[in-house]
Design a protein around this motif. Structure first.
Motif, PDB file in Angstrom:
ATOM      1  N   ASN A   1       0.884  -1.161   0.000  1.00  0.00           N
ATOM      2  CA  ASN A   1       0.000   0.000   0.000  1.00  0.00           C
ATOM      3  C   ASN A   1       0.926   1.215   0.000  1.00  0.00           C
ATOM      4  O   ASN A   1       1.228   1.765   1.049  1.00  0.00           O
ATOM      5  CB  ASN A   1      -0.897  -0.022   1.229  1.00  0.00           C
ATOM      6  N   THR A   2       1.396   1.571  -1.184  1.00  0.00           N
ATOM      7  CA  THR A   2       2.346   2.671  -1.304  1.00  0.00           C
ATOM      8  C   THR A   2       1.828   3.679  -2.318  1.00  0.00           C
ATOM      9  O   THR A   2       0.868   3.408  -3.043  1.00  0.00           O
ATOM     10  CB  THR A   2       3.722   2.158  -1.782  1.00  0.00           C
ATOM     11  N   GLN A   3       2.471   4.797  -2.396  1.00  0.00           N
ATOM     12  CA  GLN A   3       2.082   5.823  -3.350  1.00  0.00           C
ATOM     13  C   GLN A   3       2.206   5.306  -4.788  1.00  0.00           C
ATOM     14  O   GLN A   3       1.401   5.630  -5.647  1.00  0.00           O
ATOM     15  CB  GLN A   3       2.941   7.068  -3.148  1.00  0.00           C
ATOM     16  N   LYS A   4       3.207   4.461  -5.038  1.00  0.00           N
ATOM     17  CA  LYS A   4       3.434   3.948  -6.385  1.00  0.00           C
ATOM     18  C   LYS A   4       2.717   2.619  -6.656  1.00  0.00           C
ATOM     19  O   LYS A   4       2.762   2.103  -7.765  1.00  0.00           O
ATOM     20  CB  LYS A   4       4.928   3.795  -6.643  1.00  0.00           C
ATOM     21  N   PHE A   5       2.077   2.056  -5.639  1.00  0.00           N
ATOM     22  CA  PHE A   5       1.229   0.874  -5.814  1.00  0.00           C
ATOM     23  C   PHE A   5       0.035   1.056  -4.877  1.00  0.00           C
ATOM     24  O   PHE A   5      -0.049   0.464  -3.809  1.00  0.00           O
ATOM     25  CB  PHE A   5       1.981  -0.420  -5.507  1.00  0.00           C
ATOM     26  N   ASP A   6      -0.871   1.913  -5.304  1.00  0.00           N
ATOM     27  CA  ASP A   6      -2.000   2.328  -4.477  1.00  0.00           C
ATOM     28  C   ASP A   6      -3.206   1.399  -4.646  1.00  0.00           C
ATOM     29  O   ASP A   6      -3.123   0.358  -5.301  1.00  0.00           O
ATOM     30  CB  ASP A   6      -2.374   3.779  -4.783  1.00  0.00           C
ATOM     31  N   LYS A   7      -4.324   1.803  -4.065  1.00  0.00           N
ATOM     32  CA  LYS A   7      -5.539   0.993  -4.101  1.00  0.00           C
ATOM     33  C   LYS A   7      -5.956   0.676  -5.533  1.00  0.00           C
ATOM     34  O   LYS A   7      -6.345  -0.450  -5.839  1.00  0.00           O
ATOM     35  CB  LYS A   7      -6.668   1.728  -3.365  1.00  0.00           C
ATOM     36  N   GLU A   8      -5.855   1.652  -6.417  1.00  0.00           N
ATOM     37  CA  GLU A   8      -6.247   1.431  -7.811  1.00  0.00           C
ATOM     38  C   GLU A   8      -5.364   0.364  -8.462  1.00  0.00           C
ATOM     39  O   GLU A   8      -5.859  -0.534  -9.151  1.00  0.00           O
ATOM     40  CB  GLU A   8      -6.155   2.734  -8.601  1.00  0.00           C
ATOM     41  N   ALA A   9      -4.063   0.428  -8.240  1.00  0.00           N
ATOM     42  CA  ALA A   9      -3.146  -0.564  -8.798  1.00  0.00           C
ATOM     43  C   ALA A   9      -3.429  -1.953  -8.232  1.00  0.00           C
ATOM     44  O   ALA A   9      -3.390  -2.952  -8.962  1.00  0.00           O
ATOM     45  CB  ALA A   9      -1.699  -0.160  -8.523  1.00  0.00           C
ATOM     46  N   ARG A  10      -3.720  -2.033  -6.930  1.00  0.00           N
ATOM     47  CA  ARG A  10      -4.053  -3.328  -6.321  1.00  0.00           C
ATOM     48  C   ARG A  10      -5.316  -3.904  -6.946  1.00  0.00           C
ATOM     49  O   ARG A  10      -5.398  -5.096  -7.222  1.00  0.00           O
ATOM     50  CB  ARG A  10      -4.210  -3.194  -4.808  1.00  0.00           C
ATOM     51  N   GLU A  11      -6.319  -3.056  -7.174  1.00  0.00           N
ATOM     52  CA  GLU A  11      -7.571  -3.528  -7.765  1.00  0.00           C
ATOM     53  C   GLU A  11      -7.361  -4.008  -9.201  1.00  0.00           C
ATOM     54  O   GLU A  11      -7.944  -5.012  -9.608  1.00  0.00           O
ATOM     55  CB  GLU A  11      -8.653  -2.454  -7.705  1.00  0.00           C
ATOM     56  N   VAL A  12      -6.530  -3.313  -9.963  1.00  0.00           N
ATOM     57  CA  VAL A  12      -6.230  -3.757 -11.323  1.00  0.00           C
ATOM     58  C   VAL A  12      -5.530  -5.124 -11.269  1.00  0.00           C
ATOM     59  O   VAL A  12      -5.866  -6.037 -12.030  1.00  0.00           O
ATOM     60  CB  VAL A  12      -5.375  -2.718 -12.091  1.00  0.00           C
ATOM     61  N   LEU A  13      -4.571  -5.262 -10.362  1.00  0.00           N
ATOM     62  CA  LEU A  13      -3.882  -6.534 -10.201  1.00  0.00           C
ATOM     63  C   LEU A  13      -4.880  -7.649  -9.871  1.00  0.00           C
ATOM     64  O   LEU A  13      -4.873  -8.718 -10.499  1.00  0.00           O
ATOM     65  CB  LEU A  13      -2.825  -6.438  -9.096  1.00  0.00           C
ATOM     66  N   LEU A  14      -5.747  -7.404  -8.899  1.00  0.00           N
ATOM     67  CA  LEU A  14      -6.722  -8.429  -8.516  1.00  0.00           C
ATOM     68  C   LEU A  14      -7.705  -8.709  -9.643  1.00  0.00           C
ATOM     69  O   LEU A  14      -8.159  -9.845  -9.817  1.00  0.00           O
ATOM     70  CB  LEU A  14      -7.433  -8.018  -7.227  1.00  0.00           C
ATOM     71  N   ASP A  15      -8.025  -7.690 -10.450  1.00  0.00           N
ATOM     72  CA  ASP A  15      -8.890  -7.908 -11.619  1.00  0.00           C
ATOM     73  C   ASP A  15      -8.243  -8.847 -12.628  1.00  0.00           C
ATOM     74  O   ASP A  15      -8.921  -9.657 -13.255  1.00  0.00           O
ATOM     75  CB  ASP A  15      -9.252  -6.580 -12.291  1.00  0.00           C
ATOM     76  N   VAL A  16      -6.932  -8.737 -12.796  1.00  0.00           N
ATOM     77  CA  VAL A  16      -6.221  -9.664 -13.685  1.00  0.00           C
ATOM     78  C   VAL A  16      -6.395 -11.093 -13.173  1.00  0.00           C
ATOM     79  O   VAL A  16      -6.679 -12.022 -13.947  1.00  0.00           O
ATOM     80  CB  VAL A  16      -4.722  -9.293 -13.802  1.00  0.00           C
ATOM     81  N   PHE A  17      -6.261 -11.278 -11.869  1.00  0.00           N
ATOM     82  CA  PHE A  17      -6.449 -12.611 -11.294  1.00  0.00           C
ATOM     83  C   PHE A  17      -7.908 -13.050 -11.379  1.00  0.00           C
ATOM     84  O   PHE A  17      -8.187 -14.232 -11.609  1.00  0.00           O
ATOM     85  CB  PHE A  17      -5.921 -12.660  -9.856  1.00  0.00           C
ATOM     86  N   ARG A  18      -8.856 -12.119 -11.233  1.00  0.00           N
ATOM     87  CA  ARG A  18     -10.283 -12.465 -11.390  1.00  0.00           C
ATOM     88  C   ARG A  18     -10.567 -12.910 -12.826  1.00  0.00           C
ATOM     89  O   ARG A  18     -11.295 -13.886 -13.053  1.00  0.00           O
ATOM     90  CB  ARG A  18     -11.161 -11.277 -11.015  1.00  0.00           C
ATOM     91  N   ASP A  19     -10.007 -12.197 -13.791  1.00  0.00           N
ATOM     92  CA  ASP A  19     -10.181 -12.582 -15.192  1.00  0.00           C
ATOM     93  C   ASP A  19      -9.577 -13.961 -15.453  1.00  0.00           C
ATOM     94  O   ASP A  19     -10.151 -14.774 -16.189  1.00  0.00           O
ATOM     95  CB  ASP A  19      -9.552 -11.545 -16.125  1.00  0.00           C
ATOM     96  N   ALA A  20      -8.434 -14.235 -14.846  1.00  0.00           N
ATOM     97  CA  ALA A  20      -7.809 -15.554 -14.990  1.00  0.00           C
ATOM     98  C   ALA A  20      -8.699 -16.630 -14.353  1.00  0.00           C
ATOM     99  O   ALA A  20      -8.851 -17.725 -14.912  1.00  0.00           O
ATOM    100  CB  ALA A  20      -6.414 -15.563 -14.370  1.00  0.00           C
ATOM    101  N   ALA A  21      -9.295 -16.326 -13.213  1.00  0.00           N
ATOM    102  CA  ALA A  21     -10.211 -17.279 -12.568  1.00  0.00           C
ATOM    103  C   ALA A  21     -11.390 -17.586 -13.490  1.00  0.00           C
ATOM    104  O   ALA A  21     -11.809 -18.743 -13.613  1.00  0.00           O
ATOM    105  CB  ALA A  21     -10.691 -16.733 -11.224  1.00  0.00           C
ATOM    106  N   ASP A  22     -11.908 -16.560 -14.150  1.00  0.00           N
ATOM    107  CA  ASP A  22     -13.007 -16.767 -15.108  1.00  0.00           C
ATOM    108  C   ASP A  22     -12.549 -17.626 -16.289  1.00  0.00           C
ATOM    109  O   ASP A  22     -13.278 -18.510 -16.751  1.00  0.00           O
ATOM    110  CB  ASP A  22     -13.540 -15.426 -15.618  1.00  0.00           C
ATOM    111  N   PHE A  23     -11.353 -17.349 -16.781  1.00  0.00           N
ATOM    112  CA  PHE A  23     -10.775 -18.121 -17.884  1.00  0.00           C
ATOM    113  C   PHE A  23     -10.733 -19.606 -17.528  1.00  0.00           C
ATOM    114  O   PHE A  23     -11.166 -20.467 -18.287  1.00  0.00           O
ATOM    115  CB  PHE A  23      -9.362 -17.592 -18.185  1.00  0.00           C
ATOM    116  N   TRP A  24     -10.204 -19.909 -16.336  1.00  0.00           N
ATOM    117  CA  TRP A  24     -10.079 -21.305 -15.920  1.00  0.00           C
ATOM    118  C   TRP A  24     -11.426 -21.922 -15.573  1.00  0.00           C
ATOM    119  O   TRP A  24     -11.624 -23.127 -15.757  1.00  0.00           O
ATOM    120  CB  TRP A  24      -9.072 -21.429 -14.783  1.00  0.00           C
ATOM    121  N   ALA A  25     -12.370 -21.114 -15.094  1.00  0.00           N
ATOM    122  CA  ALA A  25     -13.714 -21.633 -14.797  1.00  0.00           C
ATOM    123  C   ALA A  25     -14.366 -22.168 -16.072  1.00  0.00           C
ATOM    124  O   ALA A  25     -15.035 -23.210 -16.044  1.00  0.00           O
ATOM    125  CB  ALA A  25     -14.578 -20.537 -14.176  1.00  0.00           C
ATOM    126  N   GLU A  26     -14.161 -21.464 -17.186  1.00  0.00           N
ATOM    127  CA  GLU A  26     -14.713 -21.920 -18.459  1.00  0.00           C
ATOM    128  C   GLU A  26     -14.142 -23.279 -18.863  1.00  0.00           C
ATOM    129  O   GLU A  26     -14.770 -24.031 -19.591  1.00  0.00           O
ATOM    130  CB  GLU A  26     -14.418 -20.902 -19.563  1.00  0.00           C
TER     131      GLU A  26
END
Length: 149
Positions: A112-137
């Motif tokens: 949780n830093t200025q260069k890796f803030d809440k928005e960056a964490r959410e984008v990162l987790l969205d990448v993993f959510r998209d991957a979870a959807d990919f594998w669910a299919e």
């Protein structure tokens, strides 16, 4: 059961043992909460699934976080340290490698830093959510657990 056994010692009416991940959807990205890393690792082994772990506490920037993940997960040297490259490595690259048994992934202490803030964490987790959807299919379990610093 005692000690290091990873399953709960509860016996159901039909004498089946309850697994640690029985209450966790097969394709999910969620906070690690009450789970312990060692127990998740042992459960992945018991299920014959891949266990991927990245400890990110000392990372400060997006590139450092992605670098930690790439190194920890054994991504190729040419990994681009961007979210698109991460997505490709979590989906197409692995899928093309052949049949997969499933995944248990832990991202511990995301910064949780200025260069890796809440928005960056959410984008990162969205990448993993998209991957979870990919594998669910593909009917392959892909469970991701994370914690923040």
């Amino acid at each position: 059961m005692m000690g290091n056994d990873i399953f709960l010692s509860t016996h159901l009416d039909n004498n089946e043992e309850k697994r640690l991940l029985d209450t966790v959807a097969p394709n999910v990205v969620q906070s690690i909460r009450a789970f312990r890393v060692l127990e998740l690792q042992q459960e992945a082994a018991a299920l014959g699934q891949h266990f991927l772990y990245a400890y990110c506490l000392d990372a400060v920037t997006k590139q450092q976080v992605l670098g930690k993940i790439a190194t920890s997960f054994g991504f190729p040297k040419h990994f681009g340290k961007n979210f698109d490259a991460l997505s490709d490595c979590l989906t197409d690259m692995i899928y093309k490698a052949g049949k997969q048994p499933g995944f248990v992934i832990v991202l511990e202490q995301l910064p949780n830093t200025q260069k890796f803030d809440k928005e960056a964490r959410e984008v990162l987790l969205d990448v993993f959510r998209d991957a979870a959807d990919f594998w669910a299919e593909k009917k392959i379990a892909f469970r991701v657990f994370y914690s923040f610093e």
